[in-house]
Write an enzyme that holds these catalytic residues in place. Structure first.
Site, PDB file in Angstrom:
ATOM      1  N   ARG A  95       0.850  -1.193   0.000  1.00 34.25           N
ATOM      2  CA  ARG A  95       0.000   0.000   0.000  1.00 34.25           C
ATOM      3  C   ARG A  95       0.882   1.237   0.000  1.00 34.25           C
ATOM      4  O   ARG A  95       1.888   1.287   0.715  1.00 34.25           O
ATOM      5  CB  ARG A  95      -0.897   0.034   1.245  1.00 34.25           C
ATOM      6  CG  ARG A  95      -1.753  -1.190   1.420  1.00 34.25           C
ATOM      7  CD  ARG A  95      -3.007  -1.144   0.578  1.00 34.25           C
ATOM      8  NE  ARG A  95      -3.719  -2.418   0.623  1.00 34.25           N
ATOM      9  CZ  ARG A  95      -4.898  -2.623   0.054  1.00 34.25           C
ATOM     10  NH1 ARG A  95      -5.503  -1.646  -0.603  1.00 34.25           N
ATOM     11  NH2 ARG A  95      -5.476  -3.804   0.117  1.00 34.25           N
ATOM     12  N   HIS A 113      13.414  -2.450  -1.671  1.00 31.07           N
ATOM     13  CA  HIS A 113      12.866  -2.739  -2.993  1.00 31.07           C
ATOM     14  C   HIS A 113      13.869  -3.578  -3.781  1.00 31.07           C
ATOM     15  O   HIS A 113      15.072  -3.301  -3.738  1.00 31.07           O
ATOM     16  CB  HIS A 113      12.580  -1.430  -3.731  1.00 31.07           C
ATOM     17  CG  HIS A 113      11.980  -1.627  -5.086  1.00 31.07           C
ATOM     18  ND1 HIS A 113      10.673  -2.040  -5.263  1.00 31.07           N
ATOM     19  CD2 HIS A 113      12.504  -1.507  -6.331  1.00 31.07           C
ATOM     20  CE1 HIS A 113      10.422  -2.138  -6.563  1.00 31.07           C
ATOM     21  NE2 HIS A 113      11.520  -1.833  -7.233  1.00 31.07           N
TER      22      HIS A 113
END
Length: 209
Positions: A95, A113
């Protein structure tokens, strides 16, 4: 050394959460996991939290696909504050966070990431790297802002893409790096937290990496 109180947010398997909690348990990481929150009811990350005896909660996201409803994000802020969290660690949280969280925890929300940002933001970044014909990729820890995989980069690790790599084999090697890099970056925040505590000064605006 004071333990830095952290909160971990995740939506999936929680392998980075496990790596962090293992380092805390071993004494290698001077942090204290106060709360693990997931927007997915049966997410394995919640099982990992229970395995390590960490308070955990399911927080329904609401009607939006990529973000929390504003009232629910405010609820998340309250949950983290009530738990005494100082650093928010995103571990596969799917989110995008917005004003409520970003104002409540300025420069105190980080994410990992699976690419060398700014290349290949978004989903399945390792597949993007393969399709693009890259020879090197890796992982990045960065501050979270209102954009996807965008905030100031704190640290990166590289991995070579091998000629016979599949998406699965490449992702597995990236995850090995993630499990080393994320706890190392959090450890730097722990140092900054303790230095600021000794100086009776705020630590949240200090870039510690």
């Amino acid at each position: 050394m004071k333990s830095l109180p952290i909160g971990i947010l995740g939506s999936g398997k929680g392998s980075n959460c496990r790596a962090i909690l293992e380092r805390i348990r071993s004494g290698d990481l001077p942090a204290k996991a106060r709360l693990v929150v997931s927007d997915v009811l049966d997410a394995p990350i919640l099982d990992i939290a229970r395995e390590f005896g960490v308070a955990n909660a399911y927080l329904p996201a609401g009607r939006f696909r990529t973000r929390l409803e504003p009232a629910i994000e405010e609820q998340l802020v309250k949950m983290l504050r009530d738990a005494g969290v100082e650093l928010v660690v995103l571990a596969g949280f799917m989110r995008v966070l917005h004003e409520s969280m970003l104002k409540a925890f300025p420069r105190r929300i980080i994410n990992i990431h699976p690419s060398l940002l700014p290349k290949f933001a978004g989903l399945e970044a390792w597949k993007q790297a393969l399709v693009a014909g890259e020879t090197v990729t890796g992982c990045t820890v960065h501050y979270v802002d209102e954009r996807i995989d965008h905030g100031q980069i704190l640290a990166q690790k590289e991995v070579r893409i091998l000629p016979d790599d599949t998406a699965e084999s490449l992702h597995a090697r990236i995850q090995v790096l993630e499990h080393e890099l994320y706890p190392a970056v959090i450890a730097e925040f722990c140092k900054g937290y303790n230095e600021a505590s000794h100086q009776a000064a705020g630590w949240s605006n200090k870039s510690v990496v």
